[in-house]
Design a protein around this motif. Sequence first.
Motif, PDB file in Angstrom:
ATOM      1  N   SER A   1    -101.493 -56.327 -95.638  1.00  9.87           N
ATOM      2  CA  SER A   1    -101.193 -56.120 -97.140  1.00  9.87           C
ATOM      3  C   SER A   1    -101.303 -57.142 -98.129  1.00  9.87           C
ATOM      4  N   LYS A   2    -102.489 -56.974 -98.837  1.00 12.64           N
ATOM      5  CA  LYS A   2    -102.825 -58.097 -99.792  1.00 12.64           C
ATOM      6  C   LYS A   2    -101.862 -58.191-100.427  1.00 12.64           C
ATOM      7  N   ILE A   3    -100.973 -57.220-101.146  1.00 14.98           N
ATOM      8  CA  ILE A   3     -99.904 -57.757-102.100  1.00 14.98           C
ATOM      9  C   ILE A   3     -98.763 -58.279-101.143  1.00 14.98           C
TER      10      ILE A   3
ATOM     11  N   ILE B   1    -109.749 -54.993-109.309  1.00 14.55           N
ATOM     12  CA  ILE B   1    -108.695 -54.458-108.878  1.00 14.55           C
ATOM     13  C   ILE B   1    -109.254 -54.158-107.328  1.00 14.55           C
ATOM     14  N   LYS B   2    -108.126 -54.106-106.364  1.00 15.95           N
ATOM     15  CA  LYS B   2    -108.522 -54.022-104.923  1.00 15.95           C
ATOM     16  C   LYS B   2    -107.535 -53.300-104.301  1.00 15.95           C
ATOM     17  N   ALA B   3    -107.984 -52.777-103.127  1.00 20.14           N
ATOM     18  CA  ALA B   3    -106.835 -51.812-102.386  1.00 20.14           C
ATOM     19  C   ALA B   3    -106.339 -52.794-101.940  1.00 20.14           C
TER      20      ALA B   3
ATOM     21  N   GLY C   1    -113.546 -55.527 -96.168  1.00 19.29           N
ATOM     22  CA  GLY C   1    -114.936 -55.243 -96.231  1.00 19.29           C
ATOM     23  C   GLY C   1    -115.429 -55.068 -97.841  1.00 19.29           C
ATOM     24  N   GLY C   2    -114.593 -55.326 -98.715  1.00 20.08           N
ATOM     25  CA  GLY C   2    -115.133 -55.380-100.211  1.00 20.08           C
ATOM     26  C   GLY C   2    -114.949 -54.017-100.647  1.00 20.08           C
ATOM     27  N   ILE C   3    -114.404 -53.033 -99.863  1.00 17.79           N
ATOM     28  CA  ILE C   3    -114.460 -51.530-100.032  1.00 17.79           C
ATOM     29  C   ILE C   3    -113.548 -51.143-101.170  1.00 17.79           C
ATOM     30  N   GLY C   4    -114.035 -50.564-102.467  1.00 18.82           N
ATOM     31  CA  GLY C   4    -113.083 -50.231-103.505  1.00 18.82           C
ATOM     32  C   GLY C   4    -112.749 -51.244-104.594  1.00 18.82           C
ATOM     33  N   MET C   5    -113.516 -52.359-104.408  1.00 17.60           N
ATOM     34  CA  MET C   5    -113.128 -53.427-105.428  1.00 17.60           C
ATOM     35  C   MET C   5    -113.814 -53.050-106.757  1.00 17.60           C
ATOM     36  N   GLN C   6    -113.156 -53.214-107.728  1.00 19.46           N
ATOM     37  CA  GLN C   6    -113.782 -52.717-109.148  1.00 19.46           C
ATOM     38  C   GLN C   6    -113.523 -54.123-110.085  1.00 19.46           C
TER      39      GLN C   6
ATOM     40  N   GLU D   1    -105.932 -58.524-109.993  1.00 23.84           N
ATOM     41  CA  GLU D   1    -106.136 -60.044-110.122  1.00 23.84           C
ATOM     42  C   GLU D   1    -106.890 -60.478-111.298  1.00 23.84           C
ATOM     43  N   LYS D   2    -106.730 -61.653-111.588  1.00 26.76           N
ATOM     44  CA  LYS D   2    -107.578 -62.317-112.715  1.00 26.76           C
ATOM     45  C   LYS D   2    -109.162 -62.297-111.847  1.00 26.76           C
ATOM     46  N   TYR D   3    -109.977 -61.859-112.423  1.00 31.82           N
ATOM     47  CA  TYR D   3    -111.347 -62.146-111.906  1.00 31.82           C
ATOM     48  C   TYR D   3    -111.982 -63.445-112.088  1.00 31.82           C
TER      49      TYR D   3
ATOM     50  N   ARG E   1    -116.267 -69.968-105.488  1.00 32.06           N
ATOM     51  CA  ARG E   1    -116.882 -70.264-104.261  1.00 32.06           C
ATOM     52  C   ARG E   1    -115.751 -69.498-103.219  1.00 32.06           C
ATOM     53  N   HIS E   2    -116.293 -68.933-101.998  1.00 29.39           N
ATOM     54  CA  HIS E   2    -115.433 -68.635-100.993  1.00 29.39           C
ATOM     55  C   HIS E   2    -115.237 -69.468-100.033  1.00 29.39           C
ATOM     56  N   ILE E   3    -114.109 -70.116 -99.831  1.00 29.08           N
ATOM     57  CA  ILE E   3    -113.963 -71.008 -98.768  1.00 29.08           C
ATOM     58  C   ILE E   3    -112.845 -70.682 -97.754  1.00 29.08           C
TER      59      ILE E   3
ATOM     60  N   ILE F   1    -122.658 -66.761-100.188  1.00 35.58           N
ATOM     61  CA  ILE F   1    -123.550 -66.153-100.411  1.00 35.58           C
ATOM     62  C   ILE F   1    -123.216 -64.826 -99.895  1.00 35.58           C
ATOM     63  N   GLN F   2    -123.102 -63.661-100.846  1.00 33.82           N
ATOM     64  CA  GLN F   2    -122.650 -62.560-100.454  1.00 33.82           C
ATOM     65  C   GLN F   2    -123.486 -61.365-101.315  1.00 33.82           C
ATOM     66  N   ARG F   3    -123.428 -59.994-100.537  1.00 30.55           N
ATOM     67  CA  ARG F   3    -123.846 -58.907-101.284  1.00 30.55           C
ATOM     68  C   ARG F   3    -122.827 -58.037-101.394  1.00 30.55           C
TER      69      ARG F   3
ATOM     70  N   MET G   1    -106.262 -66.141-100.993  1.00 24.54           N
ATOM     71  CA  MET G   1    -106.636 -64.557-101.101  1.00 24.54           C
ATOM     72  C   MET G   1    -106.227 -63.648-100.251  1.00 24.54           C
ATOM     73  N   GLU G   2    -106.583 -63.950 -98.803  1.00 21.04           N
ATOM     74  CA  GLU G   2    -106.043 -63.165 -97.792  1.00 21.04           C
ATOM     75  C   GLU G   2    -106.154 -64.082 -96.623  1.00 21.04           C
ATOM     76  N   MET G   3    -105.421 -63.530 -95.323  1.00 25.84           N
ATOM     77  CA  MET G   3    -105.587 -64.078 -94.162  1.00 25.84           C
ATOM     78  C   MET G   3    -106.104 -62.904 -93.151  1.00 25.84           C
TER      79      MET G   3
HETATM   80  P1  ADP Z   1    -112.092 -57.606 -98.365  1.00 25.15           P
HETATM   81  O1  ADP Z   1    -110.701 -57.906 -97.840  1.00 25.15           O
HETATM   82  O2  ADP Z   1    -112.285 -56.409 -98.959  1.00 25.15           O
HETATM   83  O3  ADP Z   1    -113.268 -58.469 -97.858  1.00 25.15           O
HETATM   84  P2  ADP Z   1    -111.387 -60.136-100.271  1.00 25.15           P
HETATM   85  O4  ADP Z   1    -110.088 -60.109-100.765  1.00 25.15           O
HETATM   86  O5  ADP Z   1    -111.491 -60.836 -99.015  1.00 25.15           O
HETATM   87  O6  ADP Z   1    -111.821 -58.596 -99.845  1.00 25.15           O
HETATM   88  O7  ADP Z   1    -112.607 -60.533-101.058  1.00 25.15           O
HETATM   89  C1  ADP Z   1    -113.864 -60.284-100.855  1.00 25.15           C
HETATM   90  C2  ADP Z   1    -114.647 -61.143-101.932  1.00 25.15           C
HETATM   91  O8  ADP Z   1    -114.686 -60.470-103.273  1.00 25.15           O
HETATM   92  C3  ADP Z   1    -114.610 -62.641-102.352  1.00 25.15           C
HETATM   93  O9  ADP Z   1    -115.235 -63.220-101.424  1.00 25.15           O
HETATM   94  C4  ADP Z   1    -115.184 -62.715-103.656  1.00 25.15           C
HETATM   95  O10 ADP Z   1    -116.511 -62.626-103.632  1.00 25.15           O
HETATM   96  C5  ADP Z   1    -114.536 -61.255-104.058  1.00 25.15           C
HETATM   97  N1  ADP Z   1    -113.411 -61.505-104.910  1.00 25.15           N
HETATM   98  C6  ADP Z   1    -112.234 -61.188-104.354  1.00 25.15           C
HETATM   99  N2  ADP Z   1    -111.214 -61.241-105.424  1.00 25.15           N
HETATM  100  C7  ADP Z   1    -111.735 -62.034-106.693  1.00 25.15           C
HETATM  101  C8  ADP Z   1    -111.267 -62.594-107.616  1.00 25.15           C
HETATM  102  N3  ADP Z   1    -109.948 -62.653-108.106  1.00 25.15           N
HETATM  103  N4  ADP Z   1    -112.278 -63.116-108.363  1.00 25.15           N
HETATM  104  C9  ADP Z   1    -113.613 -63.195-108.196  1.00 25.15           C
HETATM  105  N5  ADP Z   1    -113.989 -62.698-107.169  1.00 25.15           N
HETATM  106  C10 ADP Z   1    -113.309 -62.197-106.177  1.00 25.15           C
END
Ligand code: ADP
Length: 491
Positions: A117-119, A159-161, A166-171, A202-204, A209-211, A233-235, A288-290
């Motif tokens: 659960s991300k929350i 907005i995230k599920a 897998g980035g699914i549903g993010m807006q 969440e704040k966008y 960078r994703h680290i 580097i993502q798509r 962000m998440e584990m």
């Molecule tokens: P998932 O679990 O669906 O893979 P993540 O929460 O791991 O989603 O996020 C995947 C990617 O989405 C991140 O690497 C980043 O590029 C983008 N992202 C997620 N949250 C944010 C945020 N608050 N601000 C900017 N980009 C975000």
Amino acid sequence: MKYFEKLLIANRGEIAIRVMRACRELGIETVAIYSAADNNALHVKYADEAFLVGDAHPSKSYLNIERIVDIAKKSGAEAIHPGYGFLAENYRFAKICQDENVIFVGPGWKTIRAMGSKIGSKQMMKDAGVPVVPGTEGGVNNIDEAKKVAGEIGYPVIIKASAGGGGIGMQIVNDEQGLQDAIAAAMRIAESAFGDATVLIEKYLEKPRHIEFQVLADEHGNAVHLYDRECSIQRRHQKLIEEAPSPVMTPELRDRMSASALKVAEASDYTNAGTVEFLYSDGRYYFMEMNTRLQVEHTITEFITGVDIVRQQIAIAAGESLPFDQSDLSIRGHAIECRINAEDPLNNFSADPGKIIRYRSPGGPGIRVDSGIHMGYRIPPNYDSMIAKLCAWDSTRVEAITRMRRAISEYIILGVKTTLPLHYAIMNNQQFIAGNTHTHFLQEEHILSTLDRYTRDEETRMQTLAGSFGQGKKVAAISAAVNTYLQQKKD
Ligand code: ADP
């Protein structure tokens, strides 16, 4: 040390083979499962035993918990490695394994549930003093609440599920007008993809960078981190290229982030291998998440640390203590991974399954290829489009990039469109070479519009390779394959 007599791999493709390779080195017999679409898959041939698990659709095969556990018991496998994807982060699966006395190679089911659960996981980390991205405390269920929260944290928001992946549903939403539709869409997608409509706001962060940090923890209270990876580097919010270590890392930042990562592991009662993901922006980082499993990109960490992560996973699952502590670990050189997907970057990365009519993978110093494909293999349309991972290691980042370019130029995959030319373009991009990466890199650097040039280069490359590598009959075969490829492109 053997750890187990027999282990079942509840996965397919390159990751199933990766796990089986570790087993073979350890003297553990392997059991593969396969769907009706995977009769001829490489992981089936590699395993010591293989069982048909069900029809092509994942719900009938690689997600079929009862059947998989049944096969484990009937075949005498003492443990199950879930790989990544499919059931790897399904706490019910881990719990059923435990109830049935089959060892699940991964963390305990309660940890998987908590971190799924991300929350919930964000709240847990906030309580543990780890910085998190500003946003909702709990889930958002209606538009008024959403407006209030978004107004407080300020646009743009994402907005995230909560149960997502897998980035699914993010807006991404830039202003209040867009919020209503986006919330409705995100909830709809969350419900259908994950069976849970709860979303968070969440704040966008602009151009973060994703680290991430790789961690390993045993059942005796020992935990280490295996340093950082950058996956910016993502798509479509999904990783395409990863590197270790992060080009932006300093010793001071690494100390702080790794301490947070280990705090996350401790707070979640973590065992086995896991990855703590952060976003980094303007000198600050946020949890962000584990991911409670082996990651696709564990390979580059193996390159820079010399640790076989899968072997450690198996040892930990067997109750062993970690054979090293933090002071034994260090970083050697730099490694990069390119995900080779059967998809068309110029057509919105749409999947391009089909038959591989020509295949030759690169080699030589510092190169590692993990793949589940071979010449004549027909990629089924039912699963993820990633068909191979190409990794390059060298003593410095610039040398690793140079080596990656060399390896890409040796790689021949004909019959389907792939991300290879895209990787070649990125490896030649000045901003990438300078280490100036962020999650909007592809769009900002207009990589796709430069692709045409590299695709043309690729054709030249293939023709050159056809001449330089091949002899006699081979030349004819390769040239014919190149011609088919060019013809396909024209069609
Ligand atoms: P998932 O679990 O669906 O893979 P993540 O929460 O791991 O989603 O996020 C995947 C990617 O989405 C991140 O690497 C980043 O590029 C983008 N992202 C997620 N949250 C944010 C945020 N608050 N601000 C900017 N980009 C975000």
